[in-house]
Design a protein around this motif. Structure first.
Motif, PDB file in Angstrom:
ATOM      1  N   ASP A 171       0.845  -1.192   0.000  1.00 19.85           N
ATOM      2  CA  ASP A 171       0.000   0.000   0.000  1.00 19.85           C
ATOM      3  C   ASP A 171       0.882   1.243   0.000  1.00 19.85           C
ATOM      4  O   ASP A 171       1.380   1.676   1.038  1.00 19.85           O
ATOM      5  CB  ASP A 171      -0.927   0.003   1.215  1.00 19.85           C
ATOM      6  N   ARG A 202       0.046   4.241  -0.379  1.00 24.05           N
ATOM      7  CA  ARG A 202      -0.569   5.405   0.280  1.00 24.05           C
ATOM      8  C   ARG A 202       0.022   5.648   1.660  1.00 24.05           C
ATOM      9  O   ARG A 202       0.046   6.780   2.131  1.00 24.05           O
ATOM     10  CB  ARG A 202      -2.079   5.212   0.415  1.00 24.05           C
ATOM     11  N   TYR A 203       0.454   4.582   2.323  1.00 24.27           N
ATOM     12  CA  TYR A 203       0.965   4.686   3.696  1.00 24.27           C
ATOM     13  C   TYR A 203       2.435   4.315   3.773  1.00 24.27           C
ATOM     14  O   TYR A 203       2.910   3.857   4.813  1.00 24.27           O
ATOM     15  CB  TYR A 203       0.145   3.787   4.624  1.00 24.27           C
ATOM     16  N   SER A 204       3.154   4.509   2.681  1.00 21.98           N
ATOM     17  CA  SER A 204       4.539   4.083   2.599  1.00 21.98           C
ATOM     18  C   SER A 204       5.413   5.199   2.055  1.00 21.98           C
ATOM     19  O   SER A 204       4.956   6.028   1.272  1.00 21.98           O
ATOM     20  CB  SER A 204       4.649   2.859   1.675  1.00 21.98           C
ATOM     21  N   GLN A 232       3.900  -0.274   4.177  1.00 14.84           N
ATOM     22  CA  GLN A 232       2.793  -1.093   4.664  1.00 14.84           C
ATOM     23  C   GLN A 232       2.486  -2.188   3.658  1.00 14.84           C
ATOM     24  O   GLN A 232       2.204  -1.909   2.488  1.00 14.84           O
ATOM     25  CB  GLN A 232       1.558  -0.231   4.905  1.00 14.84           C
ATOM     26  N   TYR A 234       9.444   3.573   5.994  1.00 17.31           N
ATOM     27  CA  TYR A 234       8.096   3.157   6.342  1.00 17.31           C
ATOM     28  C   TYR A 234       7.402   2.550   5.131  1.00 17.31           C
ATOM     29  O   TYR A 234       7.407   3.114   4.051  1.00 17.31           O
ATOM     30  CB  TYR A 234       7.274   4.348   6.847  1.00 17.31           C
TER      31      TYR A 234
END
Length: 168
Positions: A11, A13-15, A163, A161
């Motif tokens: 994902d 969007r959250y990485s 996800q 980071y």
């Protein structure tokens, strides 16, 4: 138990832009080696209950044990859906993992013996269980054994980071 390889979903969007999906073998290794897990269940009134425990990843499931009168067992008897969480309590590295699934009571004594051997191998002599009457026995204590075969596992990499979700 049939071991299933999951579908991997990254994902973005959250990485972080430079992050990539965590490979399932890496996540599985982290689940296998984790010394401690946090089990979240739901009380009969709907409030959450979370407790730390030890467990083993074995043959595609996360196994843990509990006494028959313990809150986590009472919760699971009423609602078998749960989450098991492990990882590192820092922001700079590692991958936190959340295993979601149904906790099913393991009663097959051949499987229980293999799981008991996995506990002994991972945690040492203090966690040597014998198997009797579809449960673990340790001294005078009896523990029910549950297996959580994941429906979904989430991986939260830190540094960079990223996800990842694995669907089973």
């Amino acid at each position: 138990m049939t071991v299933t390889e999951p579908a991997t979903h990254f994902d973005s969007r959250y990485s972080d832009p430079e992050a990539t999906a965590t490979e399932w073998p890496s996540a599985r290794r982290a689940l296998t080696e984790a010394p401690l897990y946090w089990l979240s269940t739901v009380r009969p009134g709907g409030r959450p209950h979370t407790t730390p425990l030890i467990g083993v990843w074995h043959e595609g499931a996360l196994y843990f044990c509990t006494g028959a009168g313990e809150r986590k067992n009472l919760n699971l008897e009423a609602n078998p859906w749960c989450a098991l969480i492990t990882g590192r309590n820092d922001l700079a590295g590692g991958t936190d993992l959340v295993v979601e699934g149904r906790a099913e009571r393991e009663r097959d004594e051949d499987v229980l013996r293999r799981v008991a051997a996995a506990y002994l191998s991972k945690y040492g002599e203090d966690w040597r269980f014998s198997v009797r009457d579809n449960a673990f026995v340790h001294g005078p204590g009896v523990a029910l054994v549950y297996a959580v075969s994941p429906t979904t596992v989430f991986g939260f990499a830190k540094g960079p980071y990223g996800q990842t979700r694995w669907s089973f």
